[in-house]
Design a protein around this motif. Structure first.
Motif, PDB file in Angstrom:
ATOM      1  N   VAL A 330       0.861  -1.179   0.000  1.00 12.30           N
ATOM      2  CA  VAL A 330       0.000   0.000   0.000  1.00 12.30           C
ATOM      3  C   VAL A 330       0.894   1.225   0.000  1.00 12.30           C
ATOM      4  CG1 VAL A 330      -1.749   1.301   1.260  1.00 12.30           C
ATOM      5  CG2 VAL A 330      -1.862  -1.197   1.188  1.00 12.30           C
ATOM      6  N   LEU A 331       0.645   2.149  -0.955  1.00 15.16           N
ATOM      7  CA  LEU A 331       1.462   3.350  -1.103  1.00 15.16           C
ATOM      8  C   LEU A 331       0.680   4.572  -0.637  1.00 15.16           C
ATOM      9  CD1 LEU A 331       3.066   2.734  -4.616  1.00 15.16           C
ATOM     10  CD2 LEU A 331       4.074   2.316  -2.359  1.00 15.16           C
ATOM     11  N   PRO A 332       1.361   5.687  -0.418  1.00 19.48           N
ATOM     12  CA  PRO A 332       0.647   6.916  -0.057  1.00 19.48           C
ATOM     13  C   PRO A 332      -0.322   7.325  -1.161  1.00 19.48           C
ATOM     14  CG  PRO A 332       3.016   7.151   0.289  1.00 19.48           C
ATOM     15  CD  PRO A 332       2.829   5.876  -0.457  1.00 19.48           C
ATOM     16  N   ALA A 333      -1.507   7.813  -0.792  1.00 18.22           N
ATOM     17  CA  ALA A 333      -2.498   8.220  -1.783  1.00 18.22           C
ATOM     18  C   ALA A 333      -2.265   9.641  -2.273  1.00 18.22           C
ATOM     19  CB  ALA A 333      -3.895   8.092  -1.199  1.00 18.22           C
ATOM     20  N   ALA A 337       3.572  12.274  -2.958  1.00 16.26           N
ATOM     21  CA  ALA A 337       4.211  11.144  -2.269  1.00 16.26           C
ATOM     22  C   ALA A 337       4.117   9.878  -3.115  1.00 16.26           C
ATOM     23  CB  ALA A 337       3.557  10.926  -0.909  1.00 16.26           C
ATOM     24  N   LEU A 338       3.007   9.704  -3.820  1.00 21.47           N
ATOM     25  CA  LEU A 338       2.836   8.529  -4.680  1.00 21.47           C
ATOM     26  C   LEU A 338       3.826   8.574  -5.832  1.00 21.47           C
ATOM     27  CD1 LEU A 338       1.264   5.988  -5.485  1.00 21.47           C
ATOM     28  CD2 LEU A 338      -0.427   7.472  -6.588  1.00 21.47           C
ATOM     29  N   ALA A 339       3.988   9.732  -6.449  1.00 24.53           N
ATOM     30  CA  ALA A 339       4.939   9.870  -7.559  1.00 24.53           C
ATOM     31  C   ALA A 339       6.351   9.544  -7.095  1.00 24.53           C
ATOM     32  CB  ALA A 339       4.873  11.284  -8.119  1.00 24.53           C
ATOM     33  N   LYS A 340       6.722  10.043  -5.925  1.00 26.78           N
ATOM     34  CA  LYS A 340       8.056   9.766  -5.377  1.00 26.78           C
ATOM     35  C   LYS A 340       8.246   8.272  -5.141  1.00 26.78           C
ATOM     36  CE  LYS A 340      11.082  11.167  -1.527  1.00 26.78           C
ATOM     37  NZ  LYS A 340      11.270   9.856  -0.888  1.00 26.78           N
ATOM     38  N   ALA A 341       7.242   7.609  -4.571  1.00 29.28           N
ATOM     39  CA  ALA A 341       7.341   6.178  -4.287  1.00 29.28           C
ATOM     40  C   ALA A 341       7.490   5.369  -5.578  1.00 29.28           C
ATOM     41  CB  ALA A 341       6.118   5.718  -3.509  1.00 29.28           C
ATOM     42  N   LEU A 342       6.757   5.737  -6.607  1.00 27.44           N
ATOM     43  CA  LEU A 342       6.834   5.002  -7.878  1.00 27.44           C
ATOM     44  C   LEU A 342       8.183   5.200  -8.552  1.00 27.44           C
ATOM     45  CD1 LEU A 342       3.233   5.697  -9.238  1.00 27.44           C
ATOM     46  CD2 LEU A 342       4.119   3.519  -8.394  1.00 27.44           C
ATOM     47  N   ARG A 343       8.724   6.421  -8.486  1.00 19.57           N
ATOM     48  CA  ARG A 343      10.054   6.657  -9.065  1.00 19.57           C
ATOM     49  C   ARG A 343      11.114   5.852  -8.318  1.00 19.57           C
ATOM     50  NH1 ARG A 343       8.133  12.005  -9.350  1.00 19.57           N
ATOM     51  NH2 ARG A 343       9.265  12.559  -7.441  1.00 19.57           N
ATOM     52  N   LEU A 370       6.127   9.314 -14.552  1.00 19.17           N
ATOM     53  CA  LEU A 370       6.709   7.982 -14.393  1.00 19.17           C
ATOM     54  C   LEU A 370       8.046   7.866 -15.122  1.00 19.17           C
ATOM     55  CD1 LEU A 370       3.427   6.006 -15.066  1.00 19.17           C
ATOM     56  CD2 LEU A 370       4.504   6.356 -12.834  1.00 19.17           C
ATOM     57  N   SER A 371       8.931   7.073 -14.549  1.00 15.74           N
ATOM     58  CA  SER A 371      10.204   6.760 -15.210  1.00 15.74           C
ATOM     59  C   SER A 371      10.736   5.456 -14.654  1.00 15.74           C
ATOM     60  CB  SER A 371      11.223   7.883 -14.988  1.00 15.74           C
ATOM     61  OG  SER A 371      11.547   7.998 -13.615  1.00 15.74           O
ATOM     62  N   GLY A 372      11.441   4.721 -15.496  1.00 21.31           N
ATOM     63  CA  GLY A 372      11.994   3.436 -15.080  1.00 21.31           C
ATOM     64  C   GLY A 372      11.563   2.319 -15.994  1.00 21.31           C
ATOM     65  N   ASP A 373      12.143   1.142 -15.801  1.00 23.20           N
ATOM     66  CA  ASP A 373      11.870  -0.021 -16.647  1.00 23.20           C
ATOM     67  C   ASP A 373      10.817  -0.959 -16.059  1.00 23.20           C
ATOM     68  OD1 ASP A 373      13.822   0.833 -18.462  1.00 23.20           O
ATOM     69  OD2 ASP A 373      15.415  -0.178 -17.320  1.00 23.20           O
ATOM     70  N   GLY A 374      10.390  -0.711 -14.828  1.00 27.06           N
ATOM     71  CA  GLY A 374       9.439  -1.613 -14.182  1.00 27.06           C
ATOM     72  C   GLY A 374       8.003  -1.351 -14.602  1.00 27.06           C
ATOM     73  N   ASP A 375       7.154  -2.326 -14.357  1.00 27.37           N
ATOM     74  CA  ASP A 375       5.732  -2.163 -14.641  1.00 27.37           C
ATOM     75  C   ASP A 375       4.912  -2.726 -13.482  1.00 27.37           C
ATOM     76  OD1 ASP A 375       4.848  -5.074 -15.397  1.00 27.37           O
ATOM     77  OD2 ASP A 375       6.674  -4.712 -16.544  1.00 27.37           O
ATOM     78  N   ALA A 376       3.708  -2.209 -13.334  1.00 26.82           N
ATOM     79  CA  ALA A 376       2.833  -2.622 -12.233  1.00 26.82           C
ATOM     80  C   ALA A 376       1.430  -2.098 -12.507  1.00 26.82           C
ATOM     81  CB  ALA A 376       3.357  -2.090 -10.905  1.00 26.82           C
ATOM     82  N   THR A 388      -7.176   4.871  -0.675  1.00 30.87           N
ATOM     83  CA  THR A 388      -6.085   3.889  -0.630  1.00 30.87           C
ATOM     84  C   THR A 388      -5.490   3.681  -2.002  1.00 30.87           C
ATOM     85  OG1 THR A 388      -7.198   2.756   1.210  1.00 30.87           O
ATOM     86  CG2 THR A 388      -5.469   1.543   0.064  1.00 30.87           C
ATOM     87  N   ALA A 389      -4.166   3.606  -2.052  1.00 28.64           N
ATOM     88  CA  ALA A 389      -3.446   3.311  -3.298  1.00 28.64           C
ATOM     89  C   ALA A 389      -2.715   1.989  -3.122  1.00 28.64           C
ATOM     90  CB  ALA A 389      -2.459   4.424  -3.633  1.00 28.64           C
ATOM     91  N   ILE A 390      -3.048   1.003  -3.946  1.00 28.82           N
ATOM     92  CA  ILE A 390      -2.490  -0.343  -3.814  1.00 28.82           C
ATOM     93  C   ILE A 390      -1.642  -0.644  -5.054  1.00 28.82           C
ATOM     94  CG2 ILE A 390      -3.042  -2.800  -3.593  1.00 28.82           C
ATOM     95  CD1 ILE A 390      -5.791  -1.859  -2.429  1.00 28.82           C
ATOM     96  N   LEU A 391      -0.388  -0.961  -4.841  1.00 33.10           N
ATOM     97  CA  LEU A 391       0.497  -1.354  -5.932  1.00 33.10           C
ATOM     98  C   LEU A 391       0.451  -2.871  -6.052  1.00 33.10           C
ATOM     99  CD1 LEU A 391       2.505  -0.023  -7.940  1.00 33.10           C
ATOM    100  CD2 LEU A 391       4.343  -0.716  -6.380  1.00 33.10           C
ATOM    101  N   ALA A 392       0.221  -3.357  -7.271  1.00 39.26           N
ATOM    102  CA  ALA A 392      -0.018  -4.803  -7.459  1.00 39.26           C
ATOM    103  C   ALA A 392       0.469  -5.244  -8.818  1.00 39.26           C
ATOM    104  CB  ALA A 392      -1.504  -5.100  -7.298  1.00 39.26           C
ATOM    105  N   ASP A 393       0.441  -6.567  -9.026  1.00 39.52           N
ATOM    106  CA  ASP A 393       0.783  -7.177 -10.308  1.00 39.52           C
ATOM    107  C   ASP A 393      -0.355  -8.070 -10.743  1.00 39.52           C
ATOM    108  OD1 ASP A 393       3.657  -6.314 -10.548  1.00 39.52           O
ATOM    109  OD2 ASP A 393       3.757  -7.396  -8.636  1.00 39.52           O
ATOM    110  N   ARG A 394      -0.707  -8.012 -12.041  1.00 39.23           N
ATOM    111  CA  ARG A 394      -1.737  -8.917 -12.577  1.00 39.23           C
ATOM    112  C   ARG A 394      -1.261 -10.363 -12.465  1.00 39.23           C
ATOM    113  NH1 ARG A 394      -6.201  -7.752 -15.633  1.00 39.23           N
ATOM    114  NH2 ARG A 394      -6.588  -5.532 -15.970  1.00 39.23           N
TER     115      ARG A 394
END
Length: 395
Positions: A330-333, A337-343, A370-376, A388-394
């Motif tokens: 769970v990431l900040p909503a 803060a969400l942008a920072k966590a994703l970077r 967004l930047s980087g090679d990862g996906d989610a 709530t912001a939930i980071l997940a994978d299909r």
């Protein structure tokens, strides 16, 4: 399509030009085709009809496959037509019930009648629009005397000799291109007329999936249908076409494979629980049919929030009735803060899903930078009063 264009098209020259057209997939293709045909000396009506039909045939492949290459369409008729694989499943209901002659009232361009005739049923097809009825007659011509197409209204159709009826009430304003949705009381035929017929004759009626559930008669089977992740329609079945003990059904088609969930009534929801290792998004047909509880029990899952259609579980289970995601964290909503966590996590490709929150995913994506090679997958929702912001994978 205007009647003059249709008349120009239904000539040896018009059909020859149409059958010789390459795929028309873009505005640029349209412009090139129009320029070429006008230089060859063809009339404006013929050029408009041929190029328009070539464009619609290209679009029609999504619903009718290769069969679209020999069909005719109106823009509105194609948009409203049942996809051929779905029409075939509907037709099987009539065949399996032992019926041999079916009325298709409001046949449009003939999509559902194609499904019925392909299974060997005799069809009496009717449409209130003259051009649309003529196009249906063209599309259904290969079935010869097994299909009769007439210009007329459902209410005026003589039903003697028919075993059952398929109905697709006109739910939009009249026209062949731009149309608007209308209210149930303005549909043609009206819902009152349809439901009165359904009490006397076995009927299947195609309606929009968002129909007010309070309008559904208690004695019919209500089947919501989705394909490719989109909830397409609600079909109400009466008489011998309704399955015994079934009042709610969700038919989900994924990758050309059909899965169905049925019940005698709306399913009771499972209790709310804390976010677990997995989050499940029920298919739209399941949500509309109110069978989320049955799916939850099969997944050993509970509701994430009592008012929002997300399920959560710890069991590594999934089903064709949900999209399943493995929860990372769970990431900040808050957006910054969400942008920072994703970077920090190197997430450059992000699927954004939301339910129960007022967010424009396109605007949010821009703000996240967004930047980087990862996906989610980022799932934005509300749990109780908490965003709530939930980071997940299909899965």
């Amino acid at each position: 399509m205007e009647l003059s264009e249709f008349a120009a098209l239904l000539t040896p020259e018009g059909l020859r030009l149409l059958d010789g057209m390459p795929p028309v997939e873009s505005a640029g293709d349209v412009a090139k085709a129009v320029t070429r045909l006008r230089k060859e000396g063809h009339s404006p009506d013929l050029v408009s009809a041929v190029v328009g039909q070539a464009r619609l045939r290209t679009r029609g492949r999504a619903k009718f496959g290769d069969l679209a290459e020999r069909m005719l369409f109106t823009r509105a008729g194609l948009e409203q037509a049942t996809r051929l694989p779905i029409a075939a499943r509907h037709a099987a209901r009539f065949r399996d019930a032992g019926f041999s002659r079916v009325g298709d009232l409001g046949c449009g361009i003939g999509g559902d009648a194609l499904g019925l005739a392909a299974l060997g049923l005799r069809v009496a097809a009717v449409d209130a629009d003259e051009v649309t009825a003529a196009i249906a007659a063209y599309n259904l011509a290969p079935f010869g005397d097994d299909v009769e197409v007439r210009h007329g209204t459902a209410e005026q159709t003589d039903l003697r000799g028919l075993d059952a009826v398929w109905l697709d009430p006109a739910r939009r304003t009249a026209g062949h291109s731009e149309t608007k949705r209308t209210r149930p009381e303005d549909w043609s035929p009206s819902l009152d007329w349809v439901f009165d017929l359904a009490r006397r004759v076995p009927v299947g009626v195609k309606l929009g999936p968002a129909l007010d559930r309070d309008l559904i008669p208690a004695e019919v089977e209500a089947q919501w249908v989705s394909a490719g992740g989109s909830t397409l329609e609600l079909v109400l079945w009466s008489g011998a076409l309704a399955r015994e003990g079934v009042r709610r059904a969700a038919l989900v088609v994924r990758d050309e494979t059909a899965h169905e969930l049925t019940a005698g009534a709306d399913a009771a929801d499972e209790p709310v629980r804390e976010l677990g290792a997995y989050l499940h998004e029920p298919d739209g047909a399941v949500i509309r049919a109110r069978l989320i509880g049955d799916v939850a029990r099969s997944l050993e899952a509970g509701m994430l929030d009592e008012h929002i259609a997300y399920l959560t579980s710890d069991a590594a289970l999934t089903s064709p009735f949900v999209a399943t995601f493995r929860v990372r964290e769970v990431l900040p909503a808050d957006v910054k803060a969400l942008a920072k966590a994703l970077r920090e996590r190197g997430i450059g490709r992000l699927e954004i899903k939301k339910r129960g929150v007022d967010v424009d995913p396109a605007v949010l994506r821009t703000r996240l930078k967004l930047s980087g090679d990862g996906d989610a997958t980022l799932i934005l929702t509300r749990i109780g009063n908490r965003r709530t912001a939930i980071l997940a994978d299909r899965v």
